[in-house]
Design an enzyme around this catalytic site. Structure first.
Site, PDB file in Angstrom:
ATOM      1  N   SER A  36      -9.909  -0.790   6.886  1.00 39.63           N
ATOM      2  CA  SER A  36      -9.354  -0.647   5.533  1.00 39.63           C
ATOM      3  C   SER A  36      -8.634  -1.860   4.962  1.00 39.63           C
ATOM      4  O   SER A  36      -8.283  -1.845   3.785  1.00 39.63           O
ATOM      5  CB  SER A  36      -8.413   0.545   5.475  1.00 39.63           C
ATOM      6  OG  SER A  36      -9.154   1.712   5.301  1.00 39.63           O
TER       7      SER A  36
ATOM      8  N   LYS B 289       0.854  -1.197   0.000  1.00 42.67           N
ATOM      9  CA  LYS B 289       0.000   0.000   0.000  1.00 42.67           C
ATOM     10  C   LYS B 289       0.884   1.240   0.000  1.00 42.67           C
ATOM     11  O   LYS B 289       1.904   1.283   0.703  1.00 42.67           O
ATOM     12  CB  LYS B 289      -0.896  -0.022   1.240  1.00 42.67           C
ATOM     13  CG  LYS B 289      -1.940   1.081   1.282  1.00 42.67           C
ATOM     14  CD  LYS B 289      -2.867   0.911   2.491  1.00 42.67           C
ATOM     15  CE  LYS B 289      -3.976   1.943   2.528  1.00 42.67           C
ATOM     16  NZ  LYS B 289      -4.892   1.750   3.668  1.00 42.67           N
TER      17      LYS B 289
ATOM     18  N   SER C  80      -9.772   1.507   2.602  1.00 38.13           N
ATOM     19  CA  SER C  80      -8.938   2.305   1.739  1.00 38.13           C
ATOM     20  C   SER C  80      -7.833   1.530   1.035  1.00 38.13           C
ATOM     21  O   SER C  80      -7.243   2.040   0.084  1.00 38.13           O
ATOM     22  CB  SER C  80      -8.296   3.446   2.542  1.00 38.13           C
ATOM     23  OG  SER C  80      -7.442   2.910   3.545  1.00 38.13           O
TER      24      SER C  80
END
Ligand code: GLN
Length: 466
Positions: free
Chosen positions: A167, A68, A143
């Site tokens: 997330s 990420k 996310s």
């Protein structure tokens, strides 16, 4: 399902494949699909070389990670999904990255995400939305949407994300993969761009619980650079009852707000448990209804403070530097141009809840209610080994469906924020498909009892075999 770490590892060790072949398989999928799915913000070219230099006996040998884009890899760009960091290059490795390197893992690229990890759909990225591989018109969740899709679409065999209120678990559910958030303090956040520090944790995406456990065991532990981290024994896998696992089904999670498709899928999945060595018992977590407002207030307060550093002085955008007449103008231009709507909304809300006169009414009150929610779980874990809930209230929704309505968007987190508020480990595993879309179930464990949580999750995984 994409290839697992274990399988890649076995093939490499038995010389049935080579690092070149492993990496080029992933890269060609990325080449084919990244344009339409917008999964990777940056793809690395040195992955094969890295793998060739690793000792094949290392525990993460063969693990190819998507990372990420809020986790720092030295020398690589790190944007946190924000235009304000579009040109920022990391000057050191996050602790988790160091550990992966030491344990034999390699990296294939940086994945797309909601700006500063704020969102539930990856539509808040400054670099365009990521798409769900099961239906390109739908969101992958957020996310950490890029990391979830990367594993789901087979572009790598594992990925890291961050989980502040759901997330990792929520996009894992939307993309039909395993997503795990550890106990608060189990994994170092040094080198991870902060969102809301009393919730933030690094999480793992993988195709199986076994792979998830492998990655978790390789990256957890005390780190002097993150003072909340601790060493622990992995949570002895002892159950409350001999030869029986007791799993609590909280009534507050199966009422309002849950779509009939998700409800039916989960009831069906739970009916398959009957008669196995797992006992399902009804429990109550009475303060659940306050979880979302508590999360929103504390999270926004912490966000407003953590995002203050993006002021154009240390971190900023070159294009706004030249014609600045005052420091205020520098702040305004950088933050005005660099931050997206959702980030601004939370900074404003958090500044309000922390300001004099409102601090007691909002922030302190929310902290008090947080203590009540933590207490609900403490009581429940006197009776049960784990708690089972839906991961999300709905199936993956359409791109654009909720973006104009932040309140509805935030409802996506209703089942995941409680474990974040309480610092408990939680894992989402696939339990069904409905209308061709994945449905996930969340298992919440007691503090530092991840070993037991993984054992239980593996049993469910075996029963459902999605
Ligand atoms: N969707 C939640 C939010 O927007 C959680 C985000 C996260 O876990 N990083 O706050």
């Amino acid at each position: 399902m994409g290839i697992t770490i274990k399988e890649t590892q076995k093939r490499l060790r038995n010389k049935e494949t080579t690092p070149e072949e492993v990496v080029s398989d992933f890269l060609s999928l990325i080449k084919d699909k990244n344009k339409e799915m917008n999964v990777f913000l940056d793809v690395f070219q040195d992955t094969v070389q890295e793998m060739k230099e690793k000792d094949p006996d290392l525990p993460l040998y063969g693990a190819v990670f998507g990372i990420k884009d809020n986790i720092l890899i030295k020398g690589k760009r790190c944007t946190a999904g924000s235009k304000i960091l579009e040109n920022y290059n990391a000057s050191f490795d996050a602790t988790v990255i160091e550990k992966i390197k030491e344990k034999g893992g390699v990296f294939i690229g940086k994945t797309n995400m909601d700006e500063f990890a704020m969102g539930s759909s990856t539509e808040n990225s400054g670099f365009g939305p990521t798409r769900n591989p099961y239906d390109l018109e739908r969101v992958p969740g957020g996310s950490s949407g890029g990391s979830a899709v990367a594993v789901s679409a087979g572009m790598c065999n594992t990925a890291l994300g961050s989980d502040t209120g759901g997330s990792v678990r929520q996009p894992a559910a939307f993309c039909g993969v395993v997503g795990f958030k550890p106990t608060y303090g189990a994994i170092s956040r040094s080198g991870v761009i902060s969102m809301a520090s009393s919730f933030d944790q690094v999480g793992v995406f993988a195709n199986t619980v076994e792979d998830t456990k492998l990655v978790f065991d390789s990256i957890r532990g005390k780190d002097e650079r993150d003072s909340v981290t601790v060493d622990f024994n992995g949570g002895l896998a002892e159950t409350k009852k001999k030869d029986k696992i007791v799993v609590g089904v909280p009534k507050e999670y199966f009422v309002e707000g849950i779509s009939s498709q998700v409800k039916e899928s989960i009831e069906e999945a739970l009916s398959k448990i009957k008669g196995k060595e797992i006992e399902l018992v009804d429990i109550s977590l009475p303060h659940t209804e306050y979880a979302l407002p508590v999360y929103e207030i504390i999270m926004a307060s912490e966000v407003s403070s953590n995002l203050a550093r993006y002021d154009g002085v240390r971190y900023g955008r070159e294009d706004t530097e030249s014609a600045m007449k005052s420091i205020e103008e520098l702040y305004m231009k950088n933050r005005g141009k660099g931050l997206g709507t959702e980030a601004k909304r939370r900074v404003v809300l958090g500044t309000y809840t922390l300001s004099s006169g409102y601090y007691d009414a909002y922030y302190i009150k929310a902290q008090k209610v947080r203590a009540l929610i933590i207490d609900d779980f403490k009581k429940a874990f006197q009776e049960v080994d784990a708690i089972i809930t839906p991961t999300t209230p709905t199936l993956p929704f359409k791109i654009g469906e909720k973006i104009e309505d932040p309140l509805t968007m935030h409802l996506s987190d209703i089942f995941t924020v409680t474990a974040s508020i309480s610092g408990l480990p939680a894992i989402s595993i696939p339990c069904a498909k409905k209308n061709g879309l994945p449905v996930g179930v969340q298992l919440i464990g007691d503090r530092f009892k991840e070993e037991l949580l993984f054992n239980i999750a593996e049993k469910f995984e075996k029963i459902w075999q999605i």
